[in-house]
Design a protein around this motif. Structure first.
Motif, PDB file in Angstrom:
ATOM      1  N   VAL A 166       0.887  -1.172   0.024  1.00  0.00           N
ATOM      2  CA  VAL A 166      -0.098  -0.028  -0.254  1.00  0.00           C
ATOM      3  C   VAL A 166       0.836   1.196  -0.081  1.00  0.00           C
ATOM      4  O   VAL A 166       2.154   1.170   0.096  1.00  0.00           O
ATOM      5  CB  VAL A 166      -1.035   0.131   1.154  1.00  0.00           C
ATOM      6  CG1 VAL A 166      -1.707  -1.259   1.244  1.00  0.00           C
ATOM      7  CG2 VAL A 166       0.038   0.160   2.566  1.00  0.00           C
ATOM      8  N   VAL A 167       0.195   2.234  -0.250  1.00  0.00           N
ATOM      9  CA  VAL A 167       0.829   3.833  -0.247  1.00  0.00           C
ATOM     10  C   VAL A 167       0.299   4.234   1.025  1.00  0.00           C
ATOM     11  O   VAL A 167      -0.676   4.758   1.132  1.00  0.00           O
ATOM     12  CB  VAL A 167       0.425   4.393  -1.578  1.00  0.00           C
ATOM     13  CG1 VAL A 167       1.429   5.939  -1.538  1.00  0.00           C
ATOM     14  CG2 VAL A 167       1.012   3.666  -2.883  1.00  0.00           C
ATOM     15  N   ALA A 238       5.055   6.656   1.571  1.00  0.00           N
ATOM     16  CA  ALA A 238       5.631   5.231   1.956  1.00  0.00           C
ATOM     17  C   ALA A 238       5.073   4.260   1.096  1.00  0.00           C
ATOM     18  O   ALA A 238       3.862   4.120   0.794  1.00  0.00           O
ATOM     19  CB  ALA A 238       5.753   4.762   3.424  1.00  0.00           C
ATOM     20  N   LEU A 239       5.878   3.305   0.386  1.00  0.00           N
ATOM     21  CA  LEU A 239       5.365   2.217  -0.286  1.00  0.00           C
ATOM     22  C   LEU A 239       5.656   0.858   0.467  1.00  0.00           C
ATOM     23  O   LEU A 239       6.963   0.563   0.529  1.00  0.00           O
ATOM     24  CB  LEU A 239       6.046   2.248  -1.687  1.00  0.00           C
ATOM     25  CG  LEU A 239       5.446   1.320  -2.720  1.00  0.00           C
ATOM     26  CD1 LEU A 239       3.811   1.602  -3.215  1.00  0.00           C
ATOM     27  CD2 LEU A 239       6.093   1.168  -4.076  1.00  0.00           C
ATOM     28  N   VAL A 240       4.649   0.336   1.157  1.00  0.00           N
ATOM     29  CA  VAL A 240       5.166  -0.677   2.182  1.00  0.00           C
ATOM     30  C   VAL A 240       3.995  -1.580   2.241  1.00  0.00           C
ATOM     31  O   VAL A 240       2.744  -1.555   1.651  1.00  0.00           O
ATOM     32  CB  VAL A 240       5.421  -0.120   3.660  1.00  0.00           C
ATOM     33  CG1 VAL A 240       6.484   0.724   3.968  1.00  0.00           C
ATOM     34  CG2 VAL A 240       4.106   0.848   3.885  1.00  0.00           C
ATOM     35  N   PRO A 256      -4.505   1.369  -1.678  1.00  0.00           N
ATOM     36  CA  PRO A 256      -3.831   0.231  -2.596  1.00  0.00           C
ATOM     37  C   PRO A 256      -3.088   0.912  -3.451  1.00  0.00           C
ATOM     38  O   PRO A 256      -3.159   1.978  -4.265  1.00  0.00           O
ATOM     39  CB  PRO A 256      -5.336  -0.115  -3.169  1.00  0.00           C
ATOM     40  CG  PRO A 256      -6.299   0.070  -2.345  1.00  0.00           C
ATOM     41  CD  PRO A 256      -5.857   1.507  -1.885  1.00  0.00           C
ATOM     42  N   PHE A 257      -2.004   0.013  -3.844  1.00  0.00           N
ATOM     43  CA  PHE A 257      -1.057   0.297  -4.900  1.00  0.00           C
ATOM     44  C   PHE A 257      -1.436  -0.590  -6.063  1.00  0.00           C
ATOM     45  O   PHE A 257      -1.718  -1.946  -5.793  1.00  0.00           O
ATOM     46  CB  PHE A 257       0.368   0.153  -4.528  1.00  0.00           C
ATOM     47  CG  PHE A 257       1.413   0.358  -5.535  1.00  0.00           C
ATOM     48  CD1 PHE A 257       1.590   1.794  -6.043  1.00  0.00           C
ATOM     49  CD2 PHE A 257       2.048  -0.790  -6.008  1.00  0.00           C
ATOM     50  CE1 PHE A 257       2.430   1.712  -7.015  1.00  0.00           C
ATOM     51  CE2 PHE A 257       3.043  -0.701  -6.957  1.00  0.00           C
ATOM     52  CZ  PHE A 257       3.265   0.609  -7.619  1.00  0.00           C
ATOM     53  N   GLN A 258      -1.327   0.003  -7.338  1.00  0.00           N
ATOM     54  CA  GLN A 258      -1.654  -0.872  -8.516  1.00  0.00           C
ATOM     55  C   GLN A 258      -0.166  -0.616  -9.392  1.00  0.00           C
ATOM     56  O   GLN A 258       0.117   0.546  -9.459  1.00  0.00           O
ATOM     57  CB  GLN A 258      -2.933  -0.340  -9.150  1.00  0.00           C
ATOM     58  CG  GLN A 258      -4.176  -0.601  -8.454  1.00  0.00           C
ATOM     59  CD  GLN A 258      -4.444  -2.275  -8.270  1.00  0.00           C
ATOM     60  OE1 GLN A 258      -3.790  -3.130  -9.342  1.00  0.00           O
ATOM     61  NE2 GLN A 258      -5.024  -2.804  -7.357  1.00  0.00           N
ATOM     62  N   PRO A 259       0.025  -1.590 -10.017  1.00  0.00           N
ATOM     63  CA  PRO A 259      -0.515  -3.118 -10.047  1.00  0.00           C
ATOM     64  C   PRO A 259      -0.261  -3.646  -8.530  1.00  0.00           C
ATOM     65  O   PRO A 259       0.771  -3.532  -8.170  1.00  0.00           O
ATOM     66  CB  PRO A 259       0.342  -3.751 -11.257  1.00  0.00           C
ATOM     67  CG  PRO A 259       1.469  -3.017 -11.405  1.00  0.00           C
ATOM     68  CD  PRO A 259       1.046  -1.440 -10.879  1.00  0.00           C
ATOM     69  N   GLN A 260      -0.912  -4.543  -8.359  1.00  0.00           N
ATOM     70  CA  GLN A 260      -0.900  -5.104  -6.884  1.00  0.00           C
ATOM     71  C   GLN A 260       0.054  -5.900  -6.793  1.00  0.00           C
ATOM     72  O   GLN A 260       0.614  -6.596  -7.737  1.00  0.00           O
ATOM     73  CB  GLN A 260      -2.264  -6.146  -6.810  1.00  0.00           C
ATOM     74  CG  GLN A 260      -2.317  -6.441  -5.348  1.00  0.00           C
ATOM     75  CD  GLN A 260      -3.670  -7.480  -5.229  1.00  0.00           C
ATOM     76  OE1 GLN A 260      -3.557  -8.647  -5.647  1.00  0.00           O
ATOM     77  NE2 GLN A 260      -4.492  -6.920  -4.346  1.00  0.00           N
TER      78      GLN A 260
END
Length: 299
Positions: A166-167, A238-240, A256-260
């Motif tokens: 997630v971001v 943060a991308l964690v 949520p971050f995409q692409p998963q």
């Protein structure tokens, strides 16, 4: 001086006579007298003076009794513990885990386990993947939970669940208005994330490359929890992993971050030592807790 002599001495001090001490220890009175004589011979001084048909402790005996009594109370405690272990009423479980499963999985698992076994002592240690593998190998912990792959011989890993990346950003960030965030949305942002050497690193690098970008990490972290104070301080986004309860922390939101990109939660155990009954039980509780978290985390 040996343990038997100390036991006899303590019994005489507590009961006041050789006969009563013999009854307390379930032996004959001559046997008690013999042990006492040998003890006094070895010490080189008398422990009791005999007068009026009773024994009177000497000052030396009074001094010795303080520690002798303490030692035997500790022995009795150990003896009681051994009996309770035999009766499976007490035990010890040692768990090593990374921070995210400590927040998300362990409370549910421990509630179930300690509800059945309130006398069992559970030790939970926050450990990195490297520390965890070493602790498993040397027997310092019985089982572990980690979001990083452990590729060590004699350590067994069982995948329990997956968690998406997630971001995480400040509530005031313009990105907070988006339902989903992709790599292009992070252009120009100072990125807090794992390095490319981490298990999830290549997958995240690939996601940025497909968007024609390079994932440039300004602040590299090893554990997701390290990103929290940095994001709160406005030092970047943060991308964690999404296993931490980000919504419960003040001042930040997660999207949520995409692409998963998925990270795997694994339970690791020794492949050389058999697990105790309590370790097997809490392992089942952890599996159930991981399944419960996974179901609750689904959109």
């Amino acid at each position: 001086m040996n343990a038997r002599q100390l036991e006899v001495f303590r019994a005489i001090m507590r009961s006041g006579t050789l006969t009563a001490a013999a009854q307390l220890l379930h032996v004959s009175q001559p046997a008690i007298s013999k042990v006492l004589r040998h003890m006094e011979d070895q010490l080189g001084y008398r422990l009791f003076e005999r007068a009026g048909g009773r024994l009177h402790a000497t000052p030396e005996a009074e001094l010795l009794f303080v520690d002798a009594d303490r030692v035997f109370r500790e022995i009795e405690t150990v003896r009681d513990l051994a009996i309770r272990i035999r009766e499976r009423r007490v035990g010890l479980v040692r768990i090593g885990a990374s921070i995210p499963p400590i927040f998300s999985v362990m409370p549910h698992a421990l509630t179930a386990f300690q509800g059945r076994h309130p006398e069992v002592r559970v030790v939970v240690r926050a450990l990195s993947a490297e520390e965890l593998s070493e602790a498993i190998l040397v027997g310092e912990v019985d089982l572990g939970l980690t979001l990083s792959a452990i590729r060590v011989p004699m350590v067994q890993a069982e995948v329990l669940a997956t968690t998406p990346v997630v971001v995480v950003m400040q509530e005031s960030s313009p990105l907070a208005g988006k339902a989903v965030i992709g790599a292009p949305d992070l252009a120009g942002e100072r990125l807090i994330s794992y390095g490319s050497h981490a298990d999830i690193g290549p997958l995240l690098d690939s996601a940025f490359e497909r968007a024609g970008m390079v994932r440039q990490v300004q602040t590299e972290i090893a554990m997701a929890i390290s990103a929290l104070p940095l994001v709160q301080a406005g030092l970047g986004v943060a991308l964690v992993d999404g296993m931490l309860p980000w919504a419960s922390f003040p001042g930040v939101v997660a999207r949520p971050f995409q692409p998963q990109a998925l990270m795997s939660l694994s339970m690791v155990t020794s492949g050389t030592r058999p697990a105790s009954r309590f370790v097997r039980e809490i392992s089942d509780d952890i599996r159930a807790a991981a399944a419960h978290w996974s179901a609750a985390a689904r959109p």
